[in-house]
Design an enzyme around this catalytic site. Sequence first.
Site, PDB file in Angstrom:
ATOM      1  N   SER A  53       1.270  -1.713  -0.262  1.00  0.00           N
ATOM      2  CA  SER A  53       0.174  -0.523  -0.063  1.00  0.00           C
ATOM      3  C   SER A  53       0.807   1.043   0.032  1.00  0.00           C
ATOM      4  O   SER A  53       0.344   2.284  -1.092  1.00  0.00           O
ATOM      5  CB  SER A  53      -1.181   0.193   1.260  1.00  0.00           C
ATOM      6  OG  SER A  53      -0.466  -0.256   2.306  1.00  0.00           O
ATOM      7  N   ASP A  61      10.500   1.181  -1.997  1.00  0.00           N
ATOM      8  CA  ASP A  61       9.830   0.072  -1.746  1.00  0.00           C
ATOM      9  C   ASP A  61       9.435  -0.172  -0.307  1.00  0.00           C
ATOM     10  O   ASP A  61       9.918   0.425   0.398  1.00  0.00           O
ATOM     11  CB  ASP A  61      10.474  -1.882  -2.242  1.00  0.00           C
ATOM     12  CG  ASP A  61       9.631  -2.787  -2.182  1.00  0.00           C
ATOM     13  OD1 ASP A  61       8.432  -2.905  -1.479  1.00  0.00           O
ATOM     14  OD2 ASP A  61       9.822  -4.254  -1.945  1.00  0.00           O
ATOM     15  N   GLY A  78       3.204  -8.721   1.753  1.00  0.00           N
ATOM     16  CA  GLY A  78       1.173  -8.722   0.237  1.00  0.00           C
ATOM     17  C   GLY A  78       1.732 -10.143  -0.328  1.00  0.00           C
ATOM     18  O   GLY A  78       1.569  -9.967  -1.441  1.00  0.00           O
ATOM     19  N   GLU A 105      10.837  -8.505  -5.317  1.00  0.00           N
ATOM     20  CA  GLU A 105      11.028  -7.471  -4.529  1.00  0.00           C
ATOM     21  C   GLU A 105      12.543  -7.518  -4.260  1.00  0.00           C
ATOM     22  O   GLU A 105      13.186  -6.746  -4.429  1.00  0.00           O
ATOM     23  CB  GLU A 105      10.087  -7.442  -3.744  1.00  0.00           C
ATOM     24  CG  GLU A 105       8.886  -7.260  -3.317  1.00  0.00           C
ATOM     25  CD  GLU A 105       8.068  -6.836  -1.567  1.00  0.00           C
ATOM     26  OE1 GLU A 105       6.918  -6.042  -2.210  1.00  0.00           O
ATOM     27  OE2 GLU A 105       8.639  -7.733  -1.726  1.00  0.00           O
TER      28      GLU A 105
HETATM   29  C1  5RP Z   1       5.309  -6.708  -0.555  1.00  0.00           C
HETATM   30  C2  5RP Z   1       5.828  -6.065   0.634  1.00  0.00           C
HETATM   31  C3  5RP Z   1       5.524  -5.250   1.107  1.00  0.00           C
HETATM   32  O1  5RP Z   1       6.595  -4.084   1.036  1.00  0.00           O
HETATM   33  C4  5RP Z   1       5.154  -4.961   2.584  1.00  0.00           C
HETATM   34  O2  5RP Z   1       3.905  -6.402   3.281  1.00  0.00           O
HETATM   35  C5  5RP Z   1       4.601  -3.332   2.980  1.00  0.00           C
HETATM   36  O3  5RP Z   1       3.234  -2.920   2.443  1.00  0.00           O
HETATM   37  P1  5RP Z   1       2.278  -2.163   2.954  1.00  0.00           P
HETATM   38  O4  5RP Z   1       3.553  -1.035   2.444  1.00  0.00           O
HETATM   39  O5  5RP Z   1       1.137  -2.230   2.188  1.00  0.00           O
HETATM   40  O6  5RP Z   1       2.218  -1.904   4.502  1.00  0.00           O
HETATM   41  O7  5RP Z   1       6.738  -5.993   0.888  1.00  0.00           O
HETATM   42  O8  5RP Z   1       5.517  -8.096  -0.555  1.00  0.00           O
END
Ligand code: 5RP
Length: 229
Positions: free
Chosen positions: A33, A86, A102, A108
């Site tokens: 997000s 990221d 996610g 990533e």
């Molecule tokens: C997805 C990830 C995201 O960067 C992590 O989950 C953070 O997500 P958010 O910004 O929605 O808190 O590693 O694989």
Amino acid sequence: MTMTEINEEKRLAAERSLDYVRDGMCLGLGSGSTAAIMLELLGQRVRSGLRVRGVPTSETSRQLAELAGIPMVSLDEVFRLDLTIDGADEVDPQFNLLKGGGGALLREKIVASLSRRVVIIVDSQKQVPHLGAFPLPVEVVPFAWQPLAQRLGDLGATPILRPSREGPPFVTDERNYILDCAFGRIDDPAALAARLDAMPGVVDHGLFVGLADTVIVGRGQTTQVMERK
Ligand code: 5RP
């Protein structure tokens, strides 16, 4: 903190990360997000004339980047990236990250490892003294997920096969499963990462050690920027 306050911190961190973007750069485009907000803001700059190209770290980010009008390339065309932006689920004081909430951790990590600089954008709740309150996502080949769940259990975790919205299991962009492993406090992320890396059938995991160069934390109405020494 309310969701509105958390979202504002994510927005502030995302906005600040764009200070690192220069014309002509090739970017790794994160997932989640916070990264989604960054993609929207980056798209605005592209529409105002910024020339960048991006490699998305998930199919969801690919769709968001497309909607935002960000030109994309594949890793077949560019072997090195200037900058990746990221999110993360947890960040410790040594810049170790826990990622993969996610389910995009594999792409990533590949994209981060090919980047000259990795900028991590988080809200203040992601900053922790030790990793591990968030269950560690471990991506495994479907063929062996049950014995691997047992091996991960032997390491002290409580692995749970991640379900999808339609029912189990969740399948990653690379067609694998995720075992969410509650280890509790992880005292030595590098040592645990090495043990997981050595386990055949484990494709990758959400411990990112030595990859983050800059961490931008949204905090209240401001941002805190930290550089790796
Ligand atoms: C997805 C990830 C995201 O960067 C992590 O989950 C953070 O997500 P958010 O910004 O929605 O808190 O590693 O694989």
